[in-house]
Design an enzyme around this catalytic site. Sequence first.
Site, PDB file in Angstrom:
ATOM      1  N   SER A 119      42.651  43.073  26.989  1.00  0.00           N
ATOM      2  CA  SER A 119      41.999  43.045  28.294  1.00  0.00           C
ATOM      3  C   SER A 119      41.217  44.321  28.619  1.00  0.00           C
ATOM      4  CB  SER A 119      43.047  42.757  29.358  1.00  0.00           C
ATOM      5  OG  SER A 119      42.433  42.451  30.570  1.00  0.00           O
ATOM      6  N   HIS A 120      41.590  44.992  29.695  1.00  0.00           N
ATOM      7  CA  HIS A 120      40.855  46.172  30.155  1.00  0.00           C
ATOM      8  C   HIS A 120      41.400  47.459  29.530  1.00  0.00           C
ATOM      9  CE1 HIS A 120      44.395  45.394  32.424  1.00  0.00           C
ATOM     10  NE2 HIS A 120      44.458  46.686  32.722  1.00  0.00           N
ATOM     11  N   ASP A 283      35.774  42.764  32.835  1.00  0.00           N
ATOM     12  CA  ASP A 283      36.586  43.609  31.955  1.00  0.00           C
ATOM     13  C   ASP A 283      36.413  43.250  30.477  1.00  0.00           C
ATOM     14  OD1 ASP A 283      37.990  41.219  31.857  1.00  0.00           O
ATOM     15  OD2 ASP A 283      39.954  42.196  31.791  1.00  0.00           O
ATOM     16  N   ASP A 285      37.915  41.439  28.207  1.00  0.00           N
ATOM     17  CA  ASP A 285      37.948  40.053  27.727  1.00  0.00           C
ATOM     18  C   ASP A 285      37.340  39.070  28.722  1.00  0.00           C
ATOM     19  OD1 ASP A 285      40.090  40.518  29.486  1.00  0.00           O
ATOM     20  OD2 ASP A 285      41.289  38.919  28.618  1.00  0.00           O
ATOM     21  N   ASP A 287      37.960  38.282  31.925  1.00  0.00           N
ATOM     22  CA  ASP A 287      38.669  37.502  32.952  1.00  0.00           C
ATOM     23  C   ASP A 287      38.760  38.224  34.294  1.00  0.00           C
ATOM     24  OD1 ASP A 287      40.520  39.324  32.050  1.00  0.00           O
ATOM     25  OD2 ASP A 287      42.102  37.862  31.617  1.00  0.00           O
ATOM     26  N   ARG A 288      38.489  39.534  34.320  1.00  0.00           N
ATOM     27  CA  ARG A 288      38.522  40.252  35.604  1.00  0.00           C
ATOM     28  C   ARG A 288      37.116  40.458  36.142  1.00  0.00           C
ATOM     29  NH1 ARG A 288      43.109  44.850  35.805  1.00  0.00           N
ATOM     30  NH2 ARG A 288      44.757  43.632  34.824  1.00  0.00           N
ATOM     31  N   GLU A 370      45.334  40.523  43.130  1.00  0.00           N
ATOM     32  CA  GLU A 370      44.726  41.764  43.630  1.00  0.00           C
ATOM     33  C   GLU A 370      44.118  42.605  42.517  1.00  0.00           C
ATOM     34  OE1 GLU A 370      46.328  44.681  42.454  1.00  0.00           O
ATOM     35  OE2 GLU A 370      47.728  43.275  41.487  1.00  0.00           O
ATOM     36  N   LYS A 382      41.937  33.379  34.628  1.00  0.00           N
ATOM     37  CA  LYS A 382      41.042  33.967  35.607  1.00  0.00           C
ATOM     38  C   LYS A 382      39.691  34.149  34.935  1.00  0.00           C
ATOM     39  CE  LYS A 382      42.997  38.624  34.964  1.00  0.00           C
ATOM     40  NZ  LYS A 382      44.333  38.512  34.369  1.00  0.00           N
TER      41      LYS A 382
END
Length: 549
Positions: A119-120, A283, A285, A287-288, A370, A382
């Site tokens: 991810s991030h 991010d 991948d 999703d954010r 959040e 997401k």
Amino acid sequence: MNEIAGTRVRMIATMPFDDQRPGTSGLRKKVTVFRQPRYLENFVQSVFDTLALPPGSALVLGGDGRYYNREALQIIIKMAAANGIGRVLIGRDGILSTPAASCVIRQHGASAGIILSASHNPGGPQGDFGVKVNGANGGPAPSVLTEAIYTRSRALSAYRILDAPDVALERLGQSRLGEMIVEVIDPVADYAQLMESLFDFTAIRALFASRFRLCYDAMHAVTGPYAKEILERRLGAPAGSVIHGEPRADFGGEPPDPNLVHAHELVRIMNGPDAPDFGAACDGDGDRNMILGRRFFVTPSDSLAVLAANARLAPGYAAGLKGVARSMPTSQALDRVAQQLGILCYETPTGWKFFGNLLDAGMITLCGEESFGTGSSHLREKDGLWAVLFWLNLLAVRRQPVEIIVREHWWTHGRHFYTRHDYEGLDPVVARCLMKQLRGRLGRLRGERLGTRRVRESDDFEYTDPVDGSVTSGQGLRLFFEEGARVVFRLSGTGTEGATLRIYLEAFEPDPARHHLDPQQALAGLISVVHDVVQLRQRTGRHAPTVIT
Ligand code: VG1
Ligand code: CO
């Protein structure tokens, strides 16, 4: 040893590892840990053993392109062939954003997916790597499954792999590996088509044809190609609207984390004298998401609430929302919108996997966290670009600045001041002890006055899934104060170094005359209460959080 069409399946002896328990979002470790002999193989074999897919099943594979993505994929492809998978669908060059992987699983009717991403978290040889497992609904494996994988990983004595050369992933099309079909697919096509079906692309094109300007920061991560195709090519945003659009294995040396600290160039542009109308970042991948107006930051919790309140403006949601959900620490701004819309708002533990059942059962349409995560029933992860497109659709219809839209929202519903303070890299023993002691005091704190506020209620969050009845406990220590103020303590489940303590703070402000306040200022009272109640300085030696979002 079995022979499969000229290629040999080998059984390789392995030693079990005891640290392969997936966290909030898959197994996440340092690259150096994953590259230990047999480490990745051990986990992947545990996944195949636990999933026990019928022979011939289809599997989706892809990753965020970080360092070790390609090597890991080659290993997983050969292990898939040796484990009876009939067909793997792989994004070209081994690339699939997390939401695109979810989309491909669903659209191609695959039985499961393996997504390679941390991810991030930072990339590169000294950075992080990760493996996530998704099911046939396209969503993250539920806890029962990840626990079963963990149990298996501690008992495994051998793994299966095909003795075969690497598979070419650069060109689209089909090939064979043993008896398995390898299909290299366009990583963007299915996803882009889904986005076109949800949003009013004609209206957004008209927006870009006016003087509206966008700056989208792909952070040298996976969404670059997606954003260029959708925003620049299909929607007509001027070339250059996407910055940092070339994916790199080390994300350009910075964590691909879309927040005010790490997306600093975007933040500088959006705060500059000639700032565009709209800014966004996704991010590692994909999703954010982070949403910015001109000199204006939209907190993820507010973004979720605004999207819910305006959902009918997007064609894919014109029929209205069945229900909504948020992770427990996410602000209660969404609850107020739900109440006004006359729909239910569910509260789940942190992590996208908990939304899966609610989405599958048709109980909710929109959900979010959040931590810069927003999504809907369109898939089971997401989805960063989806949130950006949702905002663009909203802006194309309302033709107002981002800031006005959010301020109007506060005016109507009241403002939930919100902030998260992260203390990273703590000694895990100290962090666990702090949590344990606070848990032990929860009952006694009830009714007590802390600073200027009285503790109305306190608990350790436990979730009963309304669909399958499963119970998940120990999901965060909560202190509820009067007038809806709230503090939540939890330990991160995605870190790879030491422990991270997250403190989530929230207070409701109905008075528009106070809506202009800075959240740190508005929450200052609560912040100091928190420091005292857990003796943060004394225990951790820290005077300030590592990251504030
Ligand atoms: C964090 C976030 C959580 C999110 C998870 C995965 O988990 O708080 O809301 O679902 O990351 O997101 P934790 O356990 O560290 O608080 V991602 O974009 O890393 O897949
Ligand atoms: Co992510």
